[in-house]
Write an enzyme that holds these catalytic residues in place. Structure first.
Site, mmCIF file in Angstrom:
data_model
loop_
_atom_site.group_PDB
_atom_site.id
_atom_site.type_symbol
_atom_site.label_atom_id
_atom_site.label_comp_id
_atom_site.label_asym_id
_atom_site.label_seq_id
_atom_site.Cartn_x
_atom_site.Cartn_y
_atom_site.Cartn_z
ATOM 1 N N CYS A 56 -32.482 75.678 7.160
ATOM 2 C CA CYS A 56 -31.086 76.016 6.934
ATOM 3 C C CYS A 56 -30.491 75.084 5.878
ATOM 4 C CB CYS A 56 -30.344 75.877 8.253
ATOM 5 S SG CYS A 56 -28.594 75.614 8.114
ATOM 6 N N PRO A 57 -29.753 75.533 4.873
ATOM 7 C CA PRO A 57 -29.244 76.898 4.712
ATOM 8 C C PRO A 57 -30.097 77.774 3.790
ATOM 9 C CG PRO A 57 -28.138 75.489 3.146
ATOM 10 C CD PRO A 57 -29.184 74.642 3.843
#
Lengths: 77, 160
Positions: free
Chosen positions: A14-15
């Site tokens: 993430c992201p």
């Protein structure tokens, strides 16, 4: 499930899977299906939430040997 | 989409770990269709300073401050375990291990996704930092009213 395009997000956290998905979906045609292959468990919840926020359709996740195959359908306007 | 949902972040801190978290959130928001604005103030201005060259300002105190507080996305210390840069180097290696982008790379992604950067003119005045100390990716220079104008319409507003 059959997809019109596939992106490889193995080894990304993430992201980045979300960023790459958003970028790819932008290039795709309406109603087309994108398959995202990732190994960060976060995608299990992130992908359906991303799809809900952006109005795209979350089709499901297939889990196989620690890899997640996520299917998202681009919305039609 | 005509009216996108908005997110604002106040970038008060100039430490690498906090800045990483902030850009992570900003990029996540922008990737989810939000209009994201980042206001850089106080130590946060260090994030958007150029990595190259020195910062010239008027007066001994300001020059001393800018010498000690040089800034630049590549120069940000860790808020914990910095250990004169050794801790930071180790953290950067751990990030590399999991393909996590460094601060300057995250900034590039944020800009690509349309995230706006605004620098606080009050801090600039106080610390004696001029516009040319900043990277060209900074969209504008403004004060609190500009922040409030965007923040009051924002669904997400964070102080980091």
């Amino acid at each position: 499930m059959k997809a019109d395009a596939i992106i490889d997000c193995i080894g990304l956290y993430c992201p980045m899977p979300i960023v790459n998905t958003a970028k790819k979906v932008r290039e795709m045609g309406e109603g087309q299906v994108l398959e995202i292959i990732a190994d960060d468990e976060g995608v299990k919840q992130d992908m359906p939430n991303w799809a809900r926020m952006t109005g795209n359709e979350f089709l499901g996740i297939e889990e196989e040997k620690g890899k997640y195959h996520v299917f998202v359908k681009k919305k039609s306007r | 989409m005509a009216d996108k949902e908005k997110m604002t972040l106040i970038m008060f801190s100039g430490e690498m770990d906090k800045v990483l978290a902030a850009f992570n959130i900003a990029i996540g928001g922008a990737s989810s269709g939000m209009d994201v604005t980042m206001f850089f103030t106080f130590w946060g201005l260090n994030v958007i300073k150029k990595n190259e060259g020195s910062i010239k300002s008027k007066g001994i105190m300001r020059n001393m401050l800018n010498y000690m507080n040089r800034g630049g996305a590549k120069r940000l210390p860790l808020s914990k375990f910095h250990m004169a840069g050794a801790g930071k180097a180790m953290m950067q290696r751990l990030m590399k291990d999991i393909n996590f982008p460094q601060v300057d790379e995250l900034m590039r992604i944020a800009k690509e996704l349309g995230v706006k950067f605004i620098a606080c003119t009050t801090t600039m005045g106080m610390m004696g930092i001029t516009k040319d100390a900043f990277i060209t990716e900074v969209d504008s220079f403004a004060g609190v009213a500009t922040y409030i104008a965007v923040a009051r319409e924002s669904k997400i507003n964070l102080f980091i």
